[in-house]
Motif scaffolding. Structure first.
Motif, mmCIF file in Angstrom:
data_model
loop_
_atom_site.group_PDB
_atom_site.id
_atom_site.type_symbol
_atom_site.label_atom_id
_atom_site.label_comp_id
_atom_site.label_asym_id
_atom_site.label_seq_id
_atom_site.Cartn_x
_atom_site.Cartn_y
_atom_site.Cartn_z
ATOM 1 N N GLN A 6 0.731 -1.116 -0.083
ATOM 2 C CA GLN A 6 -0.071 -0.183 -0.123
ATOM 3 C C GLN A 6 0.915 1.291 -0.010
ATOM 4 O OE1 GLN A 6 -2.220 -1.117 3.735
ATOM 5 N NE2 GLN A 6 -4.056 -1.326 2.515
ATOM 6 N N LEU A 7 1.854 1.199 0.963
ATOM 7 C CA LEU A 7 2.818 2.351 0.906
ATOM 8 C C LEU A 7 3.448 2.545 -0.397
ATOM 9 C CD1 LEU A 7 3.659 4.842 3.110
ATOM 10 C CD2 LEU A 7 5.300 3.179 3.696
ATOM 11 N N SER A 8 4.071 1.422 -0.860
ATOM 12 C CA SER A 8 4.768 1.784 -2.089
ATOM 13 C C SER A 8 3.991 2.167 -3.260
ATOM 14 C CB SER A 8 5.358 0.253 -2.660
ATOM 15 O OG SER A 8 6.132 -0.371 -1.579
ATOM 16 N N GLU A 9 2.772 1.827 -3.330
ATOM 17 C CA GLU A 9 1.645 2.571 -4.417
ATOM 18 C C GLU A 9 1.629 3.838 -4.323
ATOM 19 O OE1 GLU A 9 -2.770 1.509 -6.231
ATOM 20 O OE2 GLU A 9 -2.040 0.157 -4.475
ATOM 21 N N LEU A 10 1.578 4.528 -2.939
ATOM 22 C CA LEU A 10 1.590 5.732 -2.822
ATOM 23 C C LEU A 10 2.709 6.775 -3.061
ATOM 24 C CD1 LEU A 10 -0.265 5.786 0.705
ATOM 25 C CD2 LEU A 10 -1.422 6.637 -1.695
ATOM 26 N N LEU A 11 3.960 6.063 -3.007
ATOM 27 C CA LEU A 11 5.148 6.703 -2.997
ATOM 28 C C LEU A 11 6.049 6.162 -4.183
ATOM 29 C CD1 LEU A 11 6.685 6.131 0.599
ATOM 30 C CD2 LEU A 11 5.529 8.023 -0.147
ATOM 31 N N ASP A 12 5.147 6.715 -5.238
ATOM 32 C CA ASP A 12 5.841 6.638 -6.594
ATOM 33 C C ASP A 12 6.676 7.847 -6.766
ATOM 34 O OD1 ASP A 12 6.545 6.778 -9.473
ATOM 35 O OD2 ASP A 12 4.479 6.469 -10.073
ATOM 36 N N ALA A 14 7.848 9.305 -9.260
ATOM 37 C CA ALA A 14 7.433 10.476 -10.325
ATOM 38 C C ALA A 14 6.330 11.266 -9.670
ATOM 39 C CB ALA A 14 6.783 9.699 -11.759
ATOM 40 N N THR A 15 5.632 10.807 -8.810
ATOM 41 C CA THR A 15 4.240 11.665 -8.382
ATOM 42 C C THR A 15 4.772 12.002 -6.949
ATOM 43 O OG1 THR A 15 3.072 9.687 -7.846
ATOM 44 C CG2 THR A 15 2.870 11.008 -10.120
ATOM 45 N N VAL A 62 12.919 11.383 -5.976
ATOM 46 C CA VAL A 62 11.721 12.120 -5.393
ATOM 47 C C VAL A 62 12.284 13.674 -5.400
ATOM 48 C CG1 VAL A 62 10.382 12.241 -3.440
ATOM 49 C CG2 VAL A 62 11.016 9.973 -4.308
ATOM 50 N N GLN A 63 11.361 14.466 -5.664
ATOM 51 C CA GLN A 63 11.471 15.868 -5.587
ATOM 52 C C GLN A 63 11.630 16.254 -4.051
ATOM 53 O OE1 GLN A 63 12.139 18.498 -7.823
ATOM 54 N NE2 GLN A 63 12.698 19.287 -5.893
ATOM 55 N N VAL A 64 12.557 16.995 -3.621
ATOM 56 C CA VAL A 64 12.517 17.573 -2.194
ATOM 57 C C VAL A 64 12.099 19.135 -1.968
ATOM 58 C CG1 VAL A 64 13.875 17.890 -0.174
ATOM 59 C CG2 VAL A 64 14.086 15.781 -1.471
ATOM 60 N N MET A 65 11.420 19.441 -1.528
ATOM 61 C CA MET A 65 10.959 20.833 -0.982
ATOM 62 C C MET A 65 11.147 21.229 0.368
ATOM 63 S SD MET A 65 7.348 22.700 -2.039
ATOM 64 C CE MET A 65 7.662 21.928 -3.883
ATOM 65 N N HIS A 66 11.757 22.342 0.696
ATOM 66 C CA HIS A 66 12.072 22.814 1.974
ATOM 67 C C HIS A 66 11.226 24.025 2.155
ATOM 68 C CE1 HIS A 66 15.537 20.260 2.010
ATOM 69 N NE2 HIS A 66 15.732 20.606 1.095
ATOM 70 N N ALA A 67 10.161 24.029 3.269
ATOM 71 C CA ALA A 67 9.533 25.199 3.587
ATOM 72 C C ALA A 67 10.170 26.014 4.767
ATOM 73 C CB ALA A 67 8.095 24.748 3.979
ATOM 74 N N VAL A 68 10.298 26.971 4.631
ATOM 75 C CA VAL A 68 11.376 28.175 5.616
ATOM 76 C C VAL A 68 10.254 29.141 5.945
ATOM 77 C CG1 VAL A 68 13.169 29.358 5.894
ATOM 78 C CG2 VAL A 68 13.567 27.193 4.561
ATOM 79 N N ARG A 141 1.283 13.938 -6.366
ATOM 80 C CA ARG A 141 -0.016 13.419 -6.041
ATOM 81 C C ARG A 141 0.051 12.808 -4.518
ATOM 82 N NH1 ARG A 141 -1.758 8.527 -9.843
ATOM 83 N NH2 ARG A 141 -3.463 8.714 -8.296
ATOM 84 N N THR A 142 1.212 12.556 -4.028
ATOM 85 C CA THR A 142 1.617 12.359 -2.664
ATOM 86 C C THR A 142 2.652 13.174 -2.208
ATOM 87 O OG1 THR A 142 0.924 9.981 -3.233
ATOM 88 C CG2 THR A 142 2.439 10.510 -1.104
ATOM 89 N N LEU A 143 2.320 13.840 -1.019
ATOM 90 C CA LEU A 143 3.268 14.613 -0.259
ATOM 91 C C LEU A 143 3.345 13.947 1.142
ATOM 92 C CD1 LEU A 143 4.387 17.515 -0.485
ATOM 93 C CD2 LEU A 143 2.475 18.085 0.941
#
Length: 216
Positions: A6-12, A14-15, A62-68, A141-143
């Motif tokens: 289930q977790l692997s399906e969420l953590l694609d 690409a998305t 996986v794209q990384v984003m830092h919120a400061v 799609r998944t954060l």
């Protein structure tokens, strides 16, 4: 806890986007404006786990984003409509734009391809910032939400992301708040109702899984 499948399906990769929330030196570093929160984040191992997740995200695509969170020296545009904001104005360490306080804290590594989104107002990394637009442009799609604090910014990020249609994954041991027993209560009674809760190791196992190779 979700199954590996289930977790692997969420953590694609690409998305999926990994978001670190206020993992900045002035909040979680040795000279934090909030020393109790910083001690909890570091002593619990949450800071080290966020660093591991960021490294794995870099390696898996996986794209990384830092919120400061930061403020101008003159305070222009900042909120003053809550006790939290007024108290922040009196702290000895202030999250001023351009200072070391608003740099992402070691051992988290910021790669060239990472996105850093800075906000001058409010409590949420998403509301009124570029985060949502960037996520949509990235095809997210998944954060995955990590960081501090479980008291304010993390639940704000989770709620706002869910309200905007994203599926949220929260690594339960890669967030922290104060007091220490508040975080598991918040996760159990609130975040688990709207997000998929997993451990850092479970998320890492999915991020590090072998990628499928398509055959022509």
């Amino acid at each position: 806890m979700p199954s590996y499948e289930q977790l692997s399906e969420l953590l694609d990769p690409a998305t999926t986007v990994l978001l670190t929330v206020e993992c900045q030196q002035g909040v979680v570093g040795p000279d934090s404006a909030l020393p109790e929160l910083a001690r909890e984040f570091r002593a619990s191992g949450a800071l080290a786990r966020v660093a591991r997740l960021v490294t794995a995200a870099h390696e898996s695509g996986v794209q990384v984003m830092h919120a400061v969170a930061e403020r101008r020296p003159d305070g222009r545009g900042a909120n003053h409509n809550a006790r939290l904001f007024r108290a922040a104005e009196r702290l000895p360490v202030r999250q001023l734009s351009g200072t070391s306080a608003v740099r992402v804290a070691p051992p988290i590594e910021v790669a060239e391809e990472d996105l850093v989104v800075r906000r001058l107002h409010g409590l949420s990394p998403l509301a009124g910032t570029d985060v949502d637009a960037l996520l949509r442009n990235l095809g997210c799609r998944t954060l995955i939400v990590t960081g501090v604090s479980a008291n304010v910014a993390v639940p704000n990020a989770v709620f706002d992301a869910v309200n905007r249609g994203y599926t949220v994954v929260v690594p339960s041991d890669a967030i922290a708040g104060v007091p220490s027993d508040y975080t598991p209560a918040m996760i159990r009674n609130t975040l688990a109702l709207v997000a998929t809760v997993a451990t850092t190791d479970e998320v890492l196992a999915c991020l590090k899984r072998p990628r499928r190779v398509s055959r022509a």
